[in-house]
Each structure stands twice: as structure tokens, then as C-alpha cells.
Design a protein around this motif. Structure first.
Motif, PDB file in Angstrom:
ATOM      1  N   GLY A 194       0.831  -1.200   0.000  1.00 33.47           N
ATOM      2  CA  GLY A 194       0.000   0.000   0.000  1.00 33.47           C
ATOM      3  C   GLY A 194       0.859   1.241   0.000  1.00 33.47           C
ATOM      4  O   GLY A 194       1.727   1.407  -0.865  1.00 33.47           O
ATOM      5  N   ASP A 195       0.655   2.111   0.990  1.00 27.87           N
ATOM      6  CA  ASP A 195       1.416   3.354   1.106  1.00 27.87           C
ATOM      7  C   ASP A 195       2.659   3.214   1.975  1.00 27.87           C
ATOM      8  O   ASP A 195       3.282   4.214   2.334  1.00 27.87           O
ATOM      9  CB  ASP A 195       0.526   4.462   1.685  1.00 27.87           C
ATOM     10  CG  ASP A 195      -0.584   4.854   0.723  1.00 27.87           C
ATOM     11  OD1 ASP A 195      -0.372   4.753  -0.498  1.00 27.87           O
ATOM     12  OD2 ASP A 195      -1.659   5.263   1.200  1.00 27.87           O
ATOM     13  N   THR A 196       3.011   1.966   2.309  1.00 28.99           N
ATOM     14  CA  THR A 196       4.196   1.714   3.133  1.00 28.99           C
ATOM     15  C   THR A 196       5.302   1.127   2.263  1.00 28.99           C
ATOM     16  O   THR A 196       5.105   0.125   1.589  1.00 28.99           O
ATOM     17  CB  THR A 196       3.870   0.735   4.279  1.00 28.99           C
ATOM     18  OG1 THR A 196       2.801   1.273   5.060  1.00 28.99           O
ATOM     19  CG2 THR A 196       5.085   0.496   5.159  1.00 28.99           C
ATOM     20  N   VAL A 197       6.450   1.772   2.292  1.00 26.16           N
ATOM     21  CA  VAL A 197       7.623   1.307   1.550  1.00 26.16           C
ATOM     22  C   VAL A 197       8.701   1.001   2.580  1.00 26.16           C
ATOM     23  O   VAL A 197       9.066   1.858   3.382  1.00 26.16           O
ATOM     24  CB  VAL A 197       8.129   2.376   0.555  1.00 26.16           C
ATOM     25  CG1 VAL A 197       9.380   1.885  -0.170  1.00 26.16           C
ATOM     26  CG2 VAL A 197       7.032   2.761  -0.437  1.00 26.16           C
ATOM     27  N   THR A 198       9.192  -0.244   2.555  1.00 25.93           N
ATOM     28  CA  THR A 198      10.243  -0.655   3.483  1.00 25.93           C
ATOM     29  C   THR A 198      11.520  -0.903   2.689  1.00 25.93           C
ATOM     30  O   THR A 198      11.515  -1.654   1.707  1.00 25.93           O
ATOM     31  CB  THR A 198       9.837  -1.926   4.246  1.00 25.93           C
ATOM     32  OG1 THR A 198       8.620  -1.666   4.954  1.00 25.93           O
ATOM     33  CG2 THR A 198      10.920  -2.350   5.231  1.00 25.93           C
ATOM     34  N   VAL A 199      12.587  -0.265   3.123  1.00 22.07           N
ATOM     35  CA  VAL A 199      13.892  -0.417   2.491  1.00 22.07           C
ATOM     36  C   VAL A 199      14.858  -0.936   3.544  1.00 22.07           C
ATOM     37  O   VAL A 199      15.018  -0.328   4.598  1.00 22.07           O
ATOM     38  CB  VAL A 199      14.413   0.919   1.906  1.00 22.07           C
ATOM     39  CG1 VAL A 199      15.800   0.743   1.319  1.00 22.07           C
ATOM     40  CG2 VAL A 199      13.440   1.472   0.871  1.00 22.07           C
ATOM     41  N   VAL A 200      15.476  -2.059   3.262  1.00 20.72           N
ATOM     42  CA  VAL A 200      16.509  -2.609   4.138  1.00 20.72           C
ATOM     43  C   VAL A 200      17.829  -2.421   3.415  1.00 20.72           C
ATOM     44  O   VAL A 200      17.943  -2.718   2.216  1.00 20.72           O
ATOM     45  CB  VAL A 200      16.262  -4.100   4.446  1.00 20.72           C
ATOM     46  CG1 VAL A 200      17.382  -4.661   5.315  1.00 20.72           C
ATOM     47  CG2 VAL A 200      14.903  -4.293   5.109  1.00 20.72           C
ATOM     48  N   GLY A 201      18.807  -1.906   4.135  1.00 14.02           N
ATOM     49  CA  GLY A 201      20.092  -1.679   3.492  1.00 14.02           C
ATOM     50  C   GLY A 201      21.178  -1.369   4.495  1.00 14.02           C
ATOM     51  O   GLY A 201      20.965  -1.368   5.706  1.00 14.02           O
ATOM     52  N   ASP A 202      22.333  -1.099   3.936  1.00 17.70           N
ATOM     53  CA  ASP A 202      23.506  -0.793   4.745  1.00 17.70           C
ATOM     54  C   ASP A 202      23.541   0.707   5.018  1.00 17.70           C
ATOM     55  O   ASP A 202      23.566   1.514   4.085  1.00 17.70           O
ATOM     56  CB  ASP A 202      24.776  -1.223   4.017  1.00 17.70           C
ATOM     57  CG  ASP A 202      26.011  -0.980   4.854  1.00 17.70           C
ATOM     58  OD1 ASP A 202      26.026  -1.390   6.031  1.00 17.70           O
ATOM     59  OD2 ASP A 202      26.973  -0.379   4.328  1.00 17.70           O
ATOM     60  N   TRP A 203      23.504   1.073   6.284  1.00 19.74           N
ATOM     61  CA  TRP A 203      23.612   2.460   6.715  1.00 19.74           C
ATOM     62  C   TRP A 203      25.032   2.700   7.201  1.00 19.74           C
ATOM     63  O   TRP A 203      25.562   1.941   8.016  1.00 19.74           O
ATOM     64  CB  TRP A 203      22.622   2.769   7.836  1.00 19.74           C
ATOM     65  CG  TRP A 203      22.778   4.148   8.375  1.00 19.74           C
ATOM     66  CD1 TRP A 203      23.352   4.497   9.564  1.00 19.74           C
ATOM     67  CD2 TRP A 203      22.391   5.360   7.736  1.00 19.74           C
ATOM     68  NE1 TRP A 203      23.327   5.867   9.704  1.00 19.74           N
ATOM     69  CE2 TRP A 203      22.739   6.419   8.593  1.00 19.74           C
ATOM     70  CE3 TRP A 203      21.785   5.666   6.510  1.00 19.74           C
ATOM     71  CZ2 TRP A 203      22.505   7.750   8.265  1.00 19.74           C
ATOM     72  CZ3 TRP A 203      21.552   6.986   6.196  1.00 19.74           C
ATOM     73  CH2 TRP A 203      21.908   8.011   7.070  1.00 19.74           C
ATOM     74  N   ALA A 204      25.663   3.739   6.667  1.00 22.63           N
ATOM     75  CA  ALA A 204      27.027   4.072   7.074  1.00 22.63           C
ATOM     76  C   ALA A 204      27.080   5.557   7.392  1.00 22.63           C
ATOM     77  O   ALA A 204      26.667   6.390   6.575  1.00 22.63           O
ATOM     78  CB  ALA A 204      28.011   3.737   5.968  1.00 22.63           C
TER      79      ALA A 204
END
Length: 107
Positions: free
Chosen positions: A70-80
Motif C-alpha cells: 500500500g502506502d508503506t515502503v520498506t527499504v533494508v540496506g547498509d547504513w554508514a
């Protein structure tokens, strides 16, 4: 990986450019940030948080996974950044072309 939809894709590019005004302007007028349970609920609070932990920490996000519900976008990634590093989950609630919220959790 699923293509990252707008406005989240542009938001990530803005963050990775360390563009403070673009970052702040990406949120709705009542938008908020939830950083591991700490909530920042107005523009001034978001800016103070970001100055030391996000844009001011020269953070960059390298997306690895994206899901859309829906209106939810989940992004998993490397945060530096100079503040914190590691795999993180960013959950965005989208309203039109703005972000109603950004929630950060363990990835």
C-alpha cells in the motif's frame, strides 16, 4: 530487489547527497521520525536529531531489499555514517509526494 518508488527513491538520493533542506522538505507538515523508538515529531526536533545522527553524520544508505505494501515502503540496506553503521530497516509511510513518517529499526 524491487524498484524503489517515489518519493522514497528521491529521498534516499537526497540523504546520500547530505542535503539537509531536501531531507526536511521531504516530510509532510506533521511528518515524524521514529529512530529505534525515539520519536521526533516536528521539523525542529527532526532537524536537531538529523544534525547529529543523520545528515550531519554524513550518512549514506545503500538499499539491498525493498517491499511495498500500500502506502508503506520498506527499504533494508547498509547504513554508514559517523554516528552509527550497519544493516537497518527504514519504513516509510507515503502520502502523495511526501513522507508522513520514517521509522528506523534493526535490519
Amino acid at each position: 530487489m524491487t524498484t524503489i518508488p517515489e518519493p522514497v527513491a528521491s529521498f534516499i538520493e537526497t540523504v546520500n547527497r547530505h542535503d539537509e533542506q531536501g531531507f526536511l522538505n521531504a516530510f509532510t507538515s506533521d511528518g515524524f521520525v521514529d529512530d529505534w523508538g525515539r520519536q521526533f515529531t516536528d521539523r525542529d526536533a527532526i532537524k536537531r536529531w538529523s544534525d547529529t545522527e543523520f545528515i550531519g553524520a554524513r550518512g549514506t544508505l545503500t538499499p539491498e531489499e525493498t517491499t511495498i505494501e500500500g502506502d508503506t515502503v520498506t527499504v533494508v540496506g547498509d547504513w554508514a555514517s559517523s554516528h552509527a553503521n550497519g544493516r537497518s530497516k527504514f519504513i516509510f509511510e507515503v502520502v502523495g509526494d511526501k513522507l508522513a513518517s520514517m521509522t528506523i529499526r534493526e535490519g
